[in-house]
Write a protein that holds these residues in place. Sequence first.
Motif, PDB file in Angstrom:
ATOM      1  N   PRO A 200       1.743 -15.681  -5.731  1.00  0.00           N
ATOM      2  CA  PRO A 200       2.144 -15.125  -7.026  1.00  0.00           C
ATOM      3  C   PRO A 200       3.378 -14.243  -6.895  1.00  0.00           C
ATOM      4  O   PRO A 200       3.673 -13.723  -5.813  1.00  0.00           O
ATOM      5  N   PRO A 201       4.133 -14.061  -7.987  1.00  0.00           N
ATOM      6  CA  PRO A 201       5.320 -13.194  -7.949  1.00  0.00           C
ATOM      7  C   PRO A 201       4.940 -11.771  -7.525  1.00  0.00           C
ATOM      8  O   PRO A 201       3.853 -11.287  -7.820  1.00  0.00           O
ATOM      9  N   HIS A 202       5.851 -11.112  -6.830  1.00  0.00           N
ATOM     10  CA  HIS A 202       5.587  -9.756  -6.350  1.00  0.00           C
ATOM     11  C   HIS A 202       6.878  -8.953  -6.375  1.00  0.00           C
ATOM     12  O   HIS A 202       7.975  -9.528  -6.447  1.00  0.00           O
ATOM     13  N   PRO A 203       6.800  -7.620  -6.299  1.00  0.00           N
ATOM     14  CA  PRO A 203       7.999  -6.771  -6.373  1.00  0.00           C
ATOM     15  C   PRO A 203       8.609  -6.432  -5.019  1.00  0.00           C
ATOM     16  O   PRO A 203       9.496  -5.573  -4.946  1.00  0.00           O
ATOM     17  N   TYR A 204       8.172  -7.073  -3.951  1.00  0.00           N
ATOM     18  CA  TYR A 204       8.586  -6.673  -2.605  1.00  0.00           C
ATOM     19  C   TYR A 204       9.799  -7.462  -2.125  1.00  0.00           C
ATOM     20  O   TYR A 204      10.082  -8.569  -2.592  1.00  0.00           O
ATOM     21  N   TYR A 205      10.493  -6.879  -1.150  1.00  0.00           N
ATOM     22  CA  TYR A 205      11.648  -7.527  -0.527  1.00  0.00           C
ATOM     23  C   TYR A 205      11.317  -7.853   0.920  1.00  0.00           C
ATOM     24  O   TYR A 205      10.617  -7.066   1.574  1.00  0.00           O
TER      25      TYR A 205
ATOM     26  N   GLY B  90      -2.297 -14.283  -2.384  1.00  0.00           N
ATOM     27  CA  GLY B  90      -3.315 -13.595  -3.174  1.00  0.00           C
ATOM     28  C   GLY B  90      -2.893 -12.242  -3.702  1.00  0.00           C
ATOM     29  O   GLY B  90      -3.751 -11.453  -4.112  1.00  0.00           O
ATOM     30  N   TYR B  91      -1.597 -11.958  -3.733  1.00  0.00           N
ATOM     31  CA  TYR B  91      -1.128 -10.631  -4.137  1.00  0.00           C
ATOM     32  C   TYR B  91      -1.663 -10.220  -5.508  1.00  0.00           C
ATOM     33  O   TYR B  91      -1.665 -10.991  -6.463  1.00  0.00           O
TER      34      TYR B  91
ATOM     35  N   THR C 154      -4.810  -8.504   7.362  1.00  0.00           N
ATOM     36  CA  THR C 154      -4.757  -9.864   6.814  1.00  0.00           C
ATOM     37  C   THR C 154      -5.082  -9.917   5.327  1.00  0.00           C
ATOM     38  O   THR C 154      -4.896 -10.961   4.695  1.00  0.00           O
ATOM     39  N   ARG C 155      -5.565  -8.802   4.770  1.00  0.00           N
ATOM     40  CA  ARG C 155      -5.955  -8.807   3.356  1.00  0.00           C
ATOM     41  C   ARG C 155      -5.274  -7.690   2.570  1.00  0.00           C
ATOM     42  O   ARG C 155      -5.785  -7.210   1.568  1.00  0.00           O
ATOM     43  N   MET C 156      -4.096  -7.287   3.011  1.00  0.00           N
ATOM     44  CA  MET C 156      -3.427  -6.173   2.358  1.00  0.00           C
ATOM     45  C   MET C 156      -2.904  -6.536   0.971  1.00  0.00           C
ATOM     46  O   MET C 156      -2.963  -5.723   0.047  1.00  0.00           O
ATOM     47  N   ALA C 157      -2.362  -7.744   0.806  1.00  0.00           N
ATOM     48  CA  ALA C 157      -1.725  -8.108  -0.473  1.00  0.00           C
ATOM     49  C   ALA C 157      -2.673  -8.022  -1.671  1.00  0.00           C
ATOM     50  O   ALA C 157      -2.281  -7.520  -2.728  1.00  0.00           O
TER      51      ALA C 157
ATOM     52  N   TYR D 135       4.248  -4.442   6.178  1.00  0.00           N
ATOM     53  CA  TYR D 135       2.839  -4.071   6.176  1.00  0.00           C
ATOM     54  C   TYR D 135       1.975  -5.031   5.368  1.00  0.00           C
ATOM     55  O   TYR D 135       0.751  -4.971   5.442  1.00  0.00           O
ATOM     56  N   LEU D 136       2.590  -5.913   4.612  1.00  0.00           N
ATOM     57  CA  LEU D 136       1.825  -6.881   3.830  1.00  0.00           C
ATOM     58  C   LEU D 136       1.864  -8.279   4.430  1.00  0.00           C
ATOM     59  O   LEU D 136       1.252  -9.197   3.883  1.00  0.00           O
TER      60      LEU D 136
END
Length: 236
Positions: A13-18, A26-27, A93-96, A116-117
């Motif tokens: 899915p779309p996310h705000p991270y670079y 699964g973010y 492994t489940r941070m997002a 970290y993600l």
Amino acid sequence: MSAQMLNSTLSHPPHPYYPIEAELIGYLANEWSVLSLISAFAAGWAGILGFTLLVLSFVAPKLGKADRVAILWFILTGCIHFFFEGYFVVNHTRMAPAQDFFGQLWKEYSLSDSRYLTSDPFVLCMETITAILWGPLSFALVYLIAAEHPLRHPVQLIVSVGQIYGDVLYYATSMFDHYFHGLSYCRPEAYYFWGYYFFMNFIWIVIPAYYMTKSICVMSRAVKFANEAAGQRKSK
């Protein structure tokens, strides 16, 4: 939209991270606001440090101000290393999609460092060493300082050097990717870089550098005194 494109969007899915092409399976966006997260985090630390001072007033009432400050620092740094960074090591492994308190804190910080993600190998190895070694040793230092134990300064030197070394490598690996590979893990807003990435990590260079220097000076004077005492005994 084709079925293939739909499946890709659902799994990534779309996310705000670079970088924006980073795959965060699964973010889920944080449920708590930034203000709520930071306020709860600050309140937790205020409670821990206040309780520590209360305990010290009973178990070590004659302890000097400088040593009390040192204990507060190593309590804080020990808790962050062992519990907060240890949380990342266990749950990398489940941070997002994480929505528990520590998970949301990590996702907020990760706006300045998305490694970290993504279970980045360096970050994971560095944080594992930090949680396993510097966390417990920081707690041990609290006892050594309160008890005025002679092992205080050797352990304090080891922990402080370890913290500085880890932080320098943390900066260096990120900057290497940025300048040599053109890869940025931080959003472009300045406050993410200077507030989260730079300042929140620079603390673990400045303060450990102070305690490292202090321990070196104390140990140097101790060795000098021992050598002078040995020389006096030989001259008799």
